[in-house]
Design an enzyme around this catalytic site. Structure first.
Site, PDB file in Angstrom:
ATOM      1  N   THR A   9     -52.030  21.807 -47.475  1.00  0.00           N
ATOM      2  CA  THR A   9     -53.492  21.833 -47.594  1.00  0.00           C
ATOM      3  C   THR A   9     -54.048  23.204 -47.965  1.00  0.00           C
ATOM      4  OG1 THR A   9     -53.706  22.425 -45.270  1.00  0.00           O
ATOM      5  CG2 THR A   9     -53.728  20.058 -45.803  1.00  0.00           C
TER       6      THR A   9
ATOM      7  N   HIS B 227     -72.185  42.249 -50.704  1.00  0.00           N
ATOM      8  CA  HIS B 227     -70.956  41.555 -50.288  1.00  0.00           C
ATOM      9  C   HIS B 227     -70.044  42.482 -49.484  1.00  0.00           C
ATOM     10  CE1 HIS B 227     -72.252  38.181 -52.621  1.00  0.00           C
ATOM     11  NE2 HIS B 227     -72.337  38.916 -53.710  1.00  0.00           N
TER      12      HIS B 227
ATOM     13  N   HIS C  26     -67.179  37.630 -54.294  1.00  0.00           N
ATOM     14  CA  HIS C  26     -68.008  37.776 -53.094  1.00  0.00           C
ATOM     15  C   HIS C  26     -67.209  38.171 -51.852  1.00  0.00           C
ATOM     16  CE1 HIS C  26     -71.612  35.147 -54.585  1.00  0.00           C
ATOM     17  NE2 HIS C  26     -71.282  36.096 -55.446  1.00  0.00           N
TER      18      HIS C  26
ATOM     19  N   ASP D 224     -44.634  27.286 -47.530  1.00  0.00           N
ATOM     20  CA  ASP D 224     -43.754  26.458 -46.698  1.00  0.00           C
ATOM     21  C   ASP D 224     -43.090  25.420 -47.611  1.00  0.00           C
ATOM     22  OD1 ASP D 224     -45.638  24.489 -47.148  1.00  0.00           O
ATOM     23  OD2 ASP D 224     -46.107  24.140 -45.032  1.00  0.00           O
TER      24      ASP D 224
ATOM     25  N   CYS E  24     -49.348  26.009 -48.976  1.00  0.00           N
ATOM     26  CA  CYS E  24     -48.826  24.973 -48.077  1.00  0.00           C
ATOM     27  C   CYS E  24     -49.445  23.650 -48.528  1.00  0.00           C
ATOM     28  CB  CYS E  24     -49.088  25.301 -46.610  1.00  0.00           C
ATOM     29  SG  CYS E  24     -50.796  25.215 -46.059  1.00  0.00           S
TER      30      CYS E  24
HETATM   31  C1  RB5 Z   1     -46.619  20.476 -43.652  1.00  0.00           C
HETATM   32  O1  RB5 Z   1     -46.364  19.130 -43.497  1.00  0.00           O
HETATM   33  C2  RB5 Z   1     -48.127  20.730 -43.618  1.00  0.00           C
HETATM   34  O2  RB5 Z   1     -48.619  20.506 -42.339  1.00  0.00           O
HETATM   35  C3  RB5 Z   1     -48.417  22.146 -44.068  1.00  0.00           C
HETATM   36  O3  RB5 Z   1     -47.917  22.338 -45.334  1.00  0.00           O
HETATM   37  C4  RB5 Z   1     -49.887  22.524 -44.166  1.00  0.00           C
HETATM   38  O4  RB5 Z   1     -50.613  21.587 -44.888  1.00  0.00           O
HETATM   39  C5  RB5 Z   1     -50.533  22.920 -42.921  1.00  0.00           C
HETATM   40  O5  RB5 Z   1     -51.691  23.344 -42.890  1.00  0.00           O
END
Ligand code: RB5
Length: 143
Positions: A67, A133, A98, A8, A65
Site C-alpha cells: 500500500t 512551506h 510543498h 518488502d 510496499c
Molecule cells: C504485505 O502483505 C503488506 O501488508 C505490506 O506490503 C504493506 O502493504 C503494509 O503496509
C-alpha cells in the site's frame, strides 16, 4: 543526486523494474533489499533506507510496499525523514514542492509499472518551493 531504494516482498518486483529504469537514466542506486519475493517485514527496509537518506549526502529514498503505508509509517519515525505515499503524478509533485519529501513511498499493489515511473519522474523533477512551506516543515518535529 543518489537514490536509495528498498521494499518488502509486495514491492520487490516493482523495485527491480524501477532500479533498472533509474540505472539506465544514469542514477547511482543503492539497493537495501529485499532481494527475493519471500515474505519479510517492511520496517526492516524502511529503517535501512531512512538511515541512508539521513547520513549520505545528496541521497533521496524510494520505498515500496503493498500500500505504501506501512513502509512510510516506519520511515517517518526517523527524525528528519519526510516520507510521502504517492499514488499519482500530481501528489508526487506536491510532495516535493510543498513537503520537501526526502523519501517517496509507492503502493505496488495499486499502481502499474508505467504509473510508478511517471510518479518518480514527477517527484524527482519537482523543486521544493520553500517560504511558507519551510515554516510548516519546521513545525513537524515534536522532539
Ligand atoms: C504485505 O502483505 C503488506 O501488508 C505490506 O506490503 C504493506 O502493504 C503494509 O503496509
Amino acid at each position: 543526486m543518489n537514490i536509495c531504494i528498498g521494499s518488502d516482498h509486495a514491492g520487490y518486483q516493482l523495485k527491480e523494474k524501477i532500479k533498472n529504469y533509474l540505472q539506465n537514466k544514469g542514477y547511482i542506486v543503492l539497493d537495501e533489499g529485499t532481494n527475493t519475493p519471500e515474505s519479510v517485514d517492511y520496517p526492516d527496509f524502511a529503517h535501512r533506507v531512512a538511515q541512508q537518506v539521513l547520513t549520505s549526502k545528496d541521497t533521496q529514498g524510494i520505498l515500496i510496499c503493498g500500500t505504501g503505508n506501512g513502509i512510510s509509517i516506519a520511515a517517518n519515525k526517523h527524525k528528519g525523514i519526510r516520507a510521502a505515499v504517492c499514488w499519482n503524478t500530481e501528489v508526487a509533485k506536491l510532495a516535493k514542492q510543498h513537503n520537501n519529501a526526502n523519501i517517496i513511498s509507492l503502493p505496488a499493489r495499486f499502481i502499474t509499472e508505467k504509473q510508478a515511473i511517471d510518479i518518480l519522474d514527477a517527484f524527482f523533477m519537482a523543486v521544493f518551493e520553500g517560504g511558507r512551506h519551510q515554516n510548516r516543515i519546521n513545525k513537524i518535529d515534536i522532539c
